[in-house]
Design a protein around this motif. Structure first.
Motif, short mmCIF file in Angstrom:
data_model
loop_
_atom_site.label_atom_id
_atom_site.label_comp_id
_atom_site.label_asym_id
_atom_site.label_seq_id
_atom_site.Cartn_x
_atom_site.Cartn_y
_atom_site.Cartn_z
N VAL A 32 0.86 -1.19 0.00
CA VAL A 32 0.00 0.00 0.00
C VAL A 32 0.90 1.23 0.00
N THR A 33 0.66 2.16 -0.93
CA THR A 33 1.42 3.41 -0.92
C THR A 33 0.48 4.60 -0.75
N VAL A 34 0.93 5.57 0.00
CA VAL A 34 0.15 6.77 0.29
C VAL A 34 1.03 7.99 0.07
N MET A 35 0.56 8.95 -0.71
CA MET A 35 1.29 10.19 -0.91
C MET A 35 0.57 11.33 -0.19
N PHE A 36 1.34 12.21 0.40
CA PHE A 36 0.73 13.38 1.05
C PHE A 36 1.74 14.51 1.17
N ASN A 37 1.21 15.70 1.38
CA ASN A 37 2.04 16.89 1.57
C ASN A 37 2.31 17.02 3.06
N TYR A 38 3.58 16.90 3.47
CA TYR A 38 3.85 16.87 4.91
C TYR A 38 3.72 18.24 5.56
N GLU A 39 3.81 19.30 4.75
CA GLU A 39 3.78 20.64 5.34
C GLU A 39 2.38 21.07 5.76
N THR A 40 1.38 20.58 5.05
CA THR A 40 0.03 21.10 5.28
C THR A 40 -0.93 20.08 5.86
N THR A 41 -0.42 18.91 6.22
CA THR A 41 -1.36 17.88 6.70
C THR A 41 -0.83 17.17 7.94
N THR A 42 -1.71 16.41 8.56
CA THR A 42 -1.30 15.58 9.70
C THR A 42 -1.37 14.10 9.32
N SER A 61 9.41 7.71 2.52
CA SER A 61 10.32 8.34 1.56
C SER A 61 9.88 9.76 1.29
N HIS A 62 10.84 10.60 0.88
CA HIS A 62 10.51 11.97 0.53
C HIS A 62 10.55 12.15 -0.98
N VAL A 63 9.52 12.81 -1.50
CA VAL A 63 9.36 12.98 -2.94
C VAL A 63 9.28 14.48 -3.21
N GLY A 64 10.24 15.02 -3.97
CA GLY A 64 10.25 16.46 -4.22
C GLY A 64 10.46 17.21 -2.92
N ASN A 65 10.03 18.45 -2.88
CA ASN A 65 10.28 19.28 -1.70
C ASN A 65 9.17 19.24 -0.65
N HIS A 66 8.01 18.81 -1.06
CA HIS A 66 6.87 18.94 -0.16
C HIS A 66 6.16 17.63 0.17
N TYR A 67 6.56 16.55 -0.50
CA TYR A 67 5.73 15.36 -0.40
C TYR A 67 6.42 14.20 0.30
N CYS A 68 5.60 13.41 0.97
CA CYS A 68 6.06 12.18 1.60
C CYS A 68 5.32 11.02 0.97
N MET A 69 6.01 9.89 0.88
CA MET A 69 5.35 8.66 0.47
C MET A 69 5.55 7.63 1.55
N GLU A 70 4.45 7.10 2.01
CA GLU A 70 4.46 6.05 3.02
C GLU A 70 4.17 4.75 2.29
N ILE A 120 -7.03 4.11 5.54
CA ILE A 120 -6.14 5.05 4.85
C ILE A 120 -6.94 5.94 3.92
N ARG A 121 -7.88 5.34 3.19
CA ARG A 121 -8.71 6.14 2.28
C ARG A 121 -9.54 7.16 3.05
N ALA A 122 -9.95 6.80 4.27
CA ALA A 122 -10.79 7.70 5.06
C ALA A 122 -9.96 8.82 5.69
N THR A 123 -8.62 8.75 5.57
CA THR A 123 -7.76 9.78 6.12
C THR A 123 -7.85 11.03 5.24
N LYS A 124 -8.14 12.13 5.86
CA LYS A 124 -8.27 13.40 5.12
C LYS A 124 -6.92 13.83 4.56
N ASP A 125 -6.93 14.48 3.39
CA ASP A 125 -5.76 15.15 2.82
C ASP A 125 -4.68 14.26 2.21
N THR A 126 -4.98 12.97 2.02
CA THR A 126 -4.01 12.18 1.27
C THR A 126 -4.14 12.56 -0.21
#
Ligand SMILES: [Zn+2]
Length: 142
Positions: A57-67, A89-98, A116-122
Protein backbone atom coordinates in the motif's frame (compact mmCIF):
# COMPACT_ATOMS: atom_id res chain seq x y z
CA UNK A 1 -35.35 3.69 -3.38
CA UNK A 2 -34.54 5.96 -0.48
CA UNK A 3 -33.49 9.55 -1.13
CA UNK A 4 -30.41 10.53 0.89
CA UNK A 5 -28.59 13.79 1.31
CA UNK A 6 -24.79 13.63 1.00
CA UNK A 7 -22.35 16.48 1.52
CA UNK A 8 -19.76 16.73 -1.23
CA UNK A 9 -17.20 19.31 -2.35
CA UNK A 10 -18.34 21.43 -5.34
CA UNK A 11 -15.51 20.28 -7.60
CA UNK A 12 -16.26 16.60 -7.01
CA UNK A 13 -19.92 17.17 -7.76
CA UNK A 14 -19.15 18.94 -11.01
CA UNK A 15 -16.80 16.10 -12.02
CA UNK A 16 -19.59 13.60 -11.31
CA UNK A 17 -22.01 15.65 -13.42
CA UNK A 18 -19.59 15.85 -16.37
CA UNK A 19 -18.86 12.13 -16.04
CA UNK A 20 -22.60 11.38 -16.11
CA UNK A 21 -22.99 13.56 -19.23
CA UNK A 22 -20.03 12.12 -21.09
CA UNK A 23 -20.85 8.49 -20.32
CA UNK A 24 -24.60 8.56 -20.87
CA UNK A 25 -25.74 8.11 -17.28
CA UNK A 26 -29.25 9.29 -16.41
CA UNK A 27 -27.80 11.53 -13.72
CA UNK A 28 -25.47 11.92 -10.77
CA UNK A 29 -27.43 9.41 -8.64
CA UNK A 30 -26.69 6.62 -11.09
CA UNK A 31 -22.96 7.47 -11.05
CA UNK A 32 -22.87 7.52 -7.24
CA UNK A 33 -24.76 4.20 -7.02
CA UNK A 34 -22.33 2.51 -9.39
CA UNK A 35 -19.29 3.96 -7.60
CA UNK A 36 -20.66 2.69 -4.27
CA UNK A 37 -21.26 -0.81 -5.69
CA UNK A 38 -17.72 -0.91 -7.08
CA UNK A 39 -16.22 0.21 -3.78
CA UNK A 40 -18.20 -2.32 -1.76
CA UNK A 41 -17.39 -5.13 -4.19
CA UNK A 42 -13.71 -4.26 -4.42
CA UNK A 43 -12.58 -6.68 -1.71
CA UNK A 44 -15.19 -9.35 -2.43
CA UNK A 45 -12.86 -11.51 -4.46
CA UNK A 46 -13.63 -15.19 -3.86
CA UNK A 47 -10.20 -16.17 -5.22
CA UNK A 48 -8.50 -14.24 -2.40
CA UNK A 49 -10.76 -15.15 0.52
CA UNK A 50 -9.37 -17.34 3.34
CA UNK A 51 -5.84 -17.24 1.99
CA UNK A 52 -2.52 -15.81 3.15
CA UNK A 53 -1.97 -12.58 1.25
CA UNK A 54 0.71 -9.99 0.84
CA UNK A 55 -0.25 -6.42 0.03
CA UNK A 56 1.70 -3.29 -0.86
CA UNK A 57 0.00 0.00 0.00
CA UNK A 58 1.42 3.41 -0.92
CA UNK A 59 0.15 6.77 0.29
CA UNK A 60 1.29 10.19 -0.91
CA UNK A 61 0.73 13.38 1.05
CA UNK A 62 2.04 16.89 1.57
CA UNK A 63 3.85 16.87 4.91
CA UNK A 64 3.78 20.64 5.34
CA UNK A 65 0.03 21.10 5.28
CA UNK A 66 -1.36 17.88 6.70
CA UNK A 67 -1.30 15.58 9.70
CA UNK A 68 -1.39 12.46 7.52
CA UNK A 69 2.07 11.37 8.70
CA UNK A 70 0.88 11.20 12.30
CA UNK A 71 -2.24 9.28 11.27
CA UNK A 72 -0.10 6.77 9.32
CA UNK A 73 1.98 6.16 12.42
CA UNK A 74 -1.16 5.50 14.47
CA UNK A 75 -2.47 3.10 11.84
CA UNK A 76 0.79 1.21 11.87
CA UNK A 77 0.56 0.71 15.61
CA UNK A 78 -3.15 -0.15 15.52
CA UNK A 79 -2.45 -2.88 12.95
CA UNK A 80 0.90 -4.09 14.20
CA UNK A 81 0.12 -7.75 13.48
CA UNK A 82 -0.78 -6.92 9.85
CA UNK A 83 2.00 -4.45 8.93
CA UNK A 84 5.19 -6.42 8.33
CA UNK A 85 7.22 -3.40 7.24
CA UNK A 86 6.86 0.28 6.54
CA UNK A 87 9.02 2.75 4.61
CA UNK A 88 8.88 6.51 4.58
CA UNK A 89 10.32 8.34 1.56
CA UNK A 90 10.51 11.97 0.53
CA UNK A 91 9.36 12.98 -2.94
CA UNK A 92 10.25 16.46 -4.22
CA UNK A 93 10.28 19.28 -1.70
CA UNK A 94 6.87 18.94 -0.16
CA UNK A 95 5.73 15.36 -0.40
CA UNK A 96 6.06 12.18 1.60
CA UNK A 97 5.35 8.66 0.47
CA UNK A 98 4.46 6.05 3.02
CA UNK A 99 4.78 2.45 1.85
CA UNK A 100 3.30 -0.43 3.86
CA UNK A 101 3.94 -4.13 3.33
CA UNK A 102 1.02 -6.06 4.79
CA UNK A 103 0.72 -9.77 5.46
CA UNK A 104 -2.71 -11.06 6.39
CA UNK A 105 -6.21 -11.92 5.27
CA UNK A 106 -8.42 -10.07 2.83
CA UNK A 107 -10.76 -8.58 5.44
CA UNK A 108 -7.82 -7.17 7.45
CA UNK A 109 -6.22 -5.67 4.35
CA UNK A 110 -9.59 -4.23 3.31
CA UNK A 111 -10.02 -2.59 6.73
CA UNK A 112 -6.51 -1.12 6.62
CA UNK A 113 -6.90 0.29 3.08
CA UNK A 114 -10.33 1.67 4.06
CA UNK A 115 -8.86 3.53 7.04
CA UNK A 116 -6.14 5.05 4.85
CA UNK A 117 -8.71 6.14 2.28
CA UNK A 118 -10.79 7.70 5.06
CA UNK A 119 -7.76 9.78 6.12
CA UNK A 120 -8.27 13.40 5.12
CA UNK A 121 -5.76 15.15 2.82
CA UNK A 122 -4.01 12.18 1.27
CA UNK A 123 -3.08 12.82 -2.39
CA UNK A 124 -3.03 9.24 -3.66
CA UNK A 125 -3.69 5.80 -2.19
CA UNK A 126 -2.65 2.75 -4.22
CA UNK A 127 -2.40 -0.92 -3.35
CA UNK A 128 -1.91 -4.37 -4.78
CA UNK A 129 -2.79 -7.76 -3.29
CA UNK A 130 -1.22 -11.13 -4.05
CA UNK A 131 -1.69 -14.61 -2.53
CA UNK A 132 1.48 -16.13 -1.03
CA UNK A 133 0.16 -19.53 0.01
CA UNK A 134 0.49 -21.10 -3.41
CA UNK A 135 3.28 -20.24 -5.82
CA UNK A 136 2.92 -23.45 -7.84
CA UNK A 137 1.24 -21.67 -10.75
CA UNK A 138 4.17 -19.21 -10.92
CA UNK A 139 6.86 -21.90 -10.61
CA UNK A 140 5.46 -23.66 -13.66
CA UNK A 141 6.06 -20.57 -15.79
CA UNK A 142 9.83 -21.09 -15.73
ZN1 LIG B 1 8.22 12.73 5.45
Amino acid sequence: MTVVSVSMPEDLLSRIDSFADEHGYTGRSEVVREAARNLLGEFEDKRLEDRDLISIVTVMFNYETTTVEERMMHLRHEHEELVSSNFHSHVGNHYCMELFVLEGRLDEISTFVGKIRATKDTLTVDYSVMPVDDFSSLENLG
